[in-house]
Structure formats: C-alpha cells, structure tokens
Design an enzyme around this catalytic site. Structure first.
Site, PDB file in Angstrom:
ATOM      1  N   LYS A 299       0.832  -1.192   0.000  1.00 25.22           N
ATOM      2  CA  LYS A 299       0.000   0.000   0.000  1.00 25.22           C
ATOM      3  C   LYS A 299       0.872   1.249   0.000  1.00 25.22           C
ATOM      4  O   LYS A 299       1.940   1.242   0.606  1.00 25.22           O
ATOM      5  CB  LYS A 299      -0.864   0.036   1.271  1.00 25.22           C
ATOM      6  CG  LYS A 299      -2.017  -0.918   1.320  1.00 25.22           C
ATOM      7  CD  LYS A 299      -2.794  -0.748   2.617  1.00 25.22           C
ATOM      8  CE  LYS A 299      -3.887  -1.786   2.765  1.00 25.22           C
ATOM      9  NZ  LYS A 299      -4.985  -1.620   1.791  1.00 25.22           N
TER      10      LYS A 299
ATOM     11  N   ARG B 282     -10.250 -11.430   2.114  1.00 22.68           N
ATOM     12  CA  ARG B 282     -11.185 -12.429   1.597  1.00 22.68           C
ATOM     13  C   ARG B 282     -10.592 -13.831   1.637  1.00 22.68           C
ATOM     14  O   ARG B 282     -11.315 -14.818   1.683  1.00 22.68           O
ATOM     15  CB  ARG B 282     -11.616 -12.033   0.178  1.00 22.68           C
ATOM     16  CG  ARG B 282     -10.517 -12.033  -0.838  1.00 22.68           C
ATOM     17  CD  ARG B 282     -10.891 -11.283  -2.100  1.00 22.68           C
ATOM     18  NE  ARG B 282     -10.921  -9.829  -1.907  1.00 22.68           N
ATOM     19  CZ  ARG B 282     -11.277  -8.960  -2.843  1.00 22.68           C
ATOM     20  NH1 ARG B 282     -11.635  -9.404  -4.041  1.00 22.68           N
ATOM     21  NH2 ARG B 282     -11.259  -7.671  -2.589  1.00 22.68           N
TER      22      ARG B 282
HETATM   23  N1  BES Z   1      -8.107  -3.782   4.551  1.00 24.95           N
HETATM   24  C1  BES Z   1      -8.272  -3.364   3.206  1.00 24.95           C
HETATM   25  C2  BES Z   1      -9.578  -2.602   2.983  1.00 24.95           C
HETATM   26  C3  BES Z   1      -9.709  -1.264   3.670  1.00 24.95           C
HETATM   27  C4  BES Z   1      -9.375  -0.092   3.003  1.00 24.95           C
HETATM   28  C5  BES Z   1     -10.208  -1.175   4.946  1.00 24.95           C
HETATM   29  C6  BES Z   1      -9.525   1.130   3.621  1.00 24.95           C
HETATM   30  C7  BES Z   1     -10.365   0.060   5.554  1.00 24.95           C
HETATM   31  C8  BES Z   1     -10.023   1.215   4.889  1.00 24.95           C
HETATM   32  C9  BES Z   1      -8.278  -4.570   2.282  1.00 24.95           C
HETATM   33  O1  BES Z   1      -7.497  -5.632   2.684  1.00 24.95           O
HETATM   34  C10 BES Z   1      -7.741  -4.124   0.963  1.00 24.95           C
HETATM   35  O2  BES Z   1      -6.609  -3.742   0.922  1.00 24.95           O
HETATM   36  N2  BES Z   1      -8.559  -4.189  -0.075  1.00 24.95           N
HETATM   37  C11 BES Z   1      -8.148  -3.792  -1.387  1.00 24.95           C
HETATM   38  C12 BES Z   1      -8.685  -4.801  -2.357  1.00 24.95           C
HETATM   39  C13 BES Z   1      -8.146  -4.659  -3.736  1.00 24.95           C
HETATM   40  C14 BES Z   1      -6.669  -4.977  -3.758  1.00 24.95           C
HETATM   41  C15 BES Z   1      -8.881  -5.605  -4.658  1.00 24.95           C
HETATM   42  C16 BES Z   1      -8.721  -2.400  -1.651  1.00 24.95           C
HETATM   43  O3  BES Z   1      -9.833  -2.113  -1.202  1.00 24.95           O
HETATM   44  O4  BES Z   1      -8.031  -1.595  -2.265  1.00 24.95           O
HETATM   45 MN    MN Z   2      -5.491  -5.425   2.003  1.00 27.89          MN
END
Ligand code: BES
Ligand code: MN
Ligand code: ZN
Length: 500
Positions: free
Chosen positions: A276, A350
């Site tokens: 990230k 997931r």
């Molecule tokens: N934990 C994150 C989702 C999240 C984002 C929670 C902001 C709280 C605040 C999750 O694991 C994630 O990173 N999801 C990705 C999925 C994508 C890579 C398909 C996302 O939402 O960008």
């Molecule tokens: Mn994630």
C-alpha cells in the site's frame, strides 16, 4: 486504568438542582415549549440562566445539538449541558445520541447526573448505553501531563419515581453492552506493535473466560493440521504466527437458533508485496475490527444470557512483505477444496475469511454473519459512515435491516450482482481472488459467497465506519466498535421470535 474506580451507575429521584455533580445533562425539545416542567424548575433555581442562554445562543433544540451553561453556585452542578432532542416522537437513535453527548461532555470528569428523557426501561437502557460509550477514550499511551487525571466513575439517572427492578436491570444490561462496544474499540485502537494475532487470541480467551464461555485457539501448527491453506498463505510474509479462534456460547434452552459470526482479524495490513502507499497504510492496525466486533458480540450474548446459540470464528494474522511472502500469480488450495489464484496480495481479507467461512459452515448455523473491513471500494460507494450489507437470503437481509433500524447504526443493502461473477474466472485455478476496480465491494462479496455453501449468510463490509478520522453522530474518532449494536439487536430479535 486500574488506578480509577470502576464506573458506578445508579437511578435516583432527586430534583436535578439538588445534586452535587461535575455535569448535569438535560434534554431540550426542538418544539415550544422547549423546557419540560422539571427543567423549568431547574431554570428557576438558576434564576432563569437556562432560558436566557437558550435565547442568547439561539439554541433550537435540534437533535444532538448541545449548549453548556455554568452552574456558578446557582445549582449544585458545576456545569449544566442542554442536549437537543429534536421534535417528538423521540426515537431510540435520538436517545442514544443524547446519551453519547452527555458521556462525551463528562468523560474527563468524575460525576455525571442525567435527567432521563424517559423512564421506560428500554429507553433508559439506550440512554445509558449512549452515556457509557460516549465517555470512551483511548488513553493507554498517554503519559505525564497528558495522562488522564480523572475518569467518569459515577453516573446517576434521574427518574420520576423509585427505581423498578426493570429499570435497574436495564441499566445493568446497558453497562454490559457499552462495555462490549468499548472493549472492541480498545482492541481496534491498539497499535499493531502491541496487538499481534497471538495477543488478539489471548484477549479473546480472557474475555471468553469473563463471560463464562469456551474459547479454542489454534497456533500455526494447529492451523496446518486443521487445514487452512489460505490463512497460512497470507501469513507467509510475517514473522508473527497466525491464530485461528473459535469461541462459543450455548444457552440452556432447547432448539435455540444458532448464529455463527466470522470476523476478519488482520492485525496489520501492509498490502503485502502489492504494498500500500504510506497514506493508505497508516490506519491499517484497524483491519481486525471485524474480529473485535465478533469477539465482543459473542461474549456479550453470553453475559446477557440470550436464548440463542452464538459462535465467533476469527482468522488472524498480519499481511506483511517478508522473504517468504505470497506473490501475485501463486495458486493455493483452500479449506473448502477450491483452488485460488492470487492476483493482488492486498486482497488478503477475503482469503482469510474464505477459510474461516468454510470452517464456520461446518457448524451448521441457522445464520452465518461475517464482519470485515474488506474493501476500500465499499467506502467509495457508501462513504465512511455506512456499512454494506450483502446477503444470499432475503429473510436474513430483512432481519439485518430491521436490526440496524433499531440500533441506529447505518447499513445499506448491496447486490450480489451475478453479472460480475465472470471477473473471478481464472485460467489456471478454480477462482481468481479479485476482479477489476469497478464494483470492488461486490466482487469481494461474490468471492466470499463461494465458501459459504448453502448457508444463509450475510456479509457486512465495515471498512468505512469501523474507524473514523473524526467523530460522527454516536461514533467517536478512531475505533467505533461498529456492528456490535446491530448484531446484538439481531440476536435479541431472534431470541424473542423463537420465544426460547
Ligand atoms: N483492509 C483493506 C480494505 C480497507 C481499506 C479497509 C480502507 C479500511 C479502509 C483490504 O485488505 C484491501 O486492501 N482491499 C483492497 C482490495 C483490492 C486490492 C482488490 C482495496 O480495497 O483496495
Ligand atoms: Mn489489504
Ligand atoms: Zn485488509
């Protein structure tokens, strides 16, 4: 914390002007006359200071608006807080907000007296839950001048006549509920360097013991034996061991419905190799909020002795970038048997949930419900203050909506859109684990659906409201404990329905 006395909550019939307290809180209607007779008496004791302030500040009594007036010896309270109740009828959501405002005002003082807007036990309960959750603050790391000097330890609710057993029970239950919400907040606010999967599991065990229920925890070896390839895949990049947690409460009634809650327990989400950007990573200690909600709800159901069998299932690890980290393009088996092609290592939630859901469905639940901070896409769709509700069962979906209506937490039903299913087709494995950017919250839910079998299931994407940049309504800044109240309401409704 231990240095402060435990919170003591009582019900009394004194006139508000006669009580020594740091804060005295009263409700004010949004309609004329704004002040009810008890408050008018208080105003007279204050030589009309309340009515004068209302006029000077053009205080309109709108829902949740506040106005504070100093006591200055005219009454025994140091401060009087007026909180708007809006126009009648006053909903439970408004009463909760009233309580939260009272608690927030008094959080750094010792004593609070609240003139209860209603003496009805169910309403008193909601106000009291509001007060105790409103007084929440996270002070674990504050030292020296910033360490809290005082903590709210005495709350008195003023009602018209001598407290009934129902009122006393309502306040007692409220304290348990608020404590569960605040417990979830503490877990989520705790930084990842002090909350590994192991520590999370220890908290689950400790809380289960307090509630008198069973808690089973699997370490890494145990998880290998149990068969959770996807949880282990996400854990590969970490120095910390994963944990799998199963807590269960069985009431002493026959034929109780069985609800299994599943929680995403990512103690930190760096994104893994698909790392990230730093701004998005900052708050990722909150990625175990689903687990916190799950542990809080199940132990609370036990403490309240609800006539529903309730389980909590949590897969926990962090998502890191160590030398053995899982990669895009890798293929793993799952507990369910389906093979999964990894696309983006930041879609780790997931994967952990897939194995946890497969385990949970083996418990043959009446209802299966997961809480997860699953997708940023969900916050894009619904904003920060609302969670998404997905379900493969109309009745459960309606039950959840109704429970949310009662609890005052905001959800929105979203579609499990079959058109998007093709996005999860892989040429090398049974499933790809992410789709495109469009409809990201939906494809995540569709992926989860592959692992719930024919269970009646609801998926709650709480990525937005689990953790906030600023306070909003009944929710504080930081961890909110979102989901606990609605899940509890669902269980209460289920218990009432079955008459068990
Ligand atoms: N934990 C994150 C989702 C999240 C984002 C929670 C902001 C709280 C605040 C999750 O694991 C994630 O990173 N999801 C990705 C999925 C994508 C890579 C398909 C996302 O939402 O960008
Ligand atoms: Mn994630
Ligand atoms: Zn995550």
């Amino acid at each position: 914390m231990a240095a402060f006395p435990a919170m003591k909550i009582s019900i009394a019939t004194d006139a508000p002007q006669n009580l020594h307290t740091d804060w005295l809180v009263v409700g004010v209607s949004g309609k004329k006359p704004q002040l009810d007779p008890t408050v008018q008496k208080l105003d007279r004791a204050m030589n009309g200071a309340l009515a004068a302030s209302i006029k000077d500040e053009s205080f309109d009594g709108k829902r949740g608006k506040t106005l504070s007036v100093q006591g200055r010896g005219r009454v025994k309270a140091k401060h009087v807080l007026l909180v708007g109740l809006g126009e009648a009828p006053v909903s439970e959501a408004t009463l909760r907000l009233f309580g939260v405002k009272a608690g927030r005002a008094a959080m750094a003082q010792t004593q609070l007296v609240v003139l209860a807007p209603s003496s009805e036990p169910a309403k008193l309960r909601v106000v009291c839950e509001g007060v105790v959750t409103g007084a929440y603050r996270y002070t674990r790391y504050l030292t020296g001048a910033r360490a809290p000097k005082k903590q709210l330890s005495k709350i008195t609710f003023l009602v018209d006549s001598k407290a009934s057993d129902e009122q006393k029970q309502a306040v007692h239950e409220a304290q348990l509920v608020a404590d569960a919400v605040n417990f979830a907040r503490d877990l989520v606010n705790c930084p990842a360097n002090d909350l590994s999967a192991t520590v999370l599991a220890n908290h689950a065990a400790e809380r289960s013991k307090l509630a008198g229920i069973t808690c089973k925890v699997w370490d890494k070896k145990g998880i290998e034996k149990l068969g959770m390839p996807l949880l282990l895949a996400v854990n590969r990049g970490s120095k910390e061991e994963p944990r799998f947690i199963h807590i269960s409460y069985k009431p002493k009634v026959a034929d109780a419905p069985r609800v299994v809650f599943v929680g995403k327990g990512l103690t930190f989400d760096s994104g893994g190799l698909c790392i990230k950007p730093s701004g998005s990573m900052l708050d990722m200690k909150m990625d175990m909020a689903g687990a916190a909600t799950t542990i809080a709800v199940v132990t609370l159901a036990a403490q309240l002795g609800l006539p529903v069998e309730v389980h909590g299932v949590v897969g926990s690890t962090d998502n890191m970038t160590g030398g053995d980290a899982y990669r895009p393009g890798d293929v793993f088996a799952s507990r369910d048997g389906k093979t999964v092609e990894i696309i983006n290592t930041d879609a780790e939630g997931r994967l952990v949930l897939a194995d946890a859901l497969a385990y949970a469905r083996e418990l043959q639940p009446t209802y299966l419900v997961d809480h997860a901070t699953l997708t940023g896409a969900c916050t894009v769709a619904l904003g920060a203050y609302r969670a998404a509700l997905f379900s493969n069962d109309n009745e459960l979906c309606e039950r959840y909506k109704q429970a949310a209506e009662q609890s005052g937490e905001n959800f929105w039903a979203m579609p499990l859109d079959e058109d998007l299913k093709d996005e999860l087709k892989s040429s090398i494995a049974d499933l790809k684990h992410t789709g495109s950017r469009l409809g990201g919250a939906i494809t995540a839910a569709l992926f989860l659906r592959e692992f719930v079998g024919d269970c009646r299931w609801a998926h709650l994407d709480i990525a937005g409201p689990a953790y906030l940049e600023k306070a909003q309504g009944i929710m504080p800044k930081g961890a909110t404990g979102f989901g606990v109240l609605t899940a509890l309401q669902l269980l209460r409704n289920l218990g009432a329905k079955t008459g068990a």
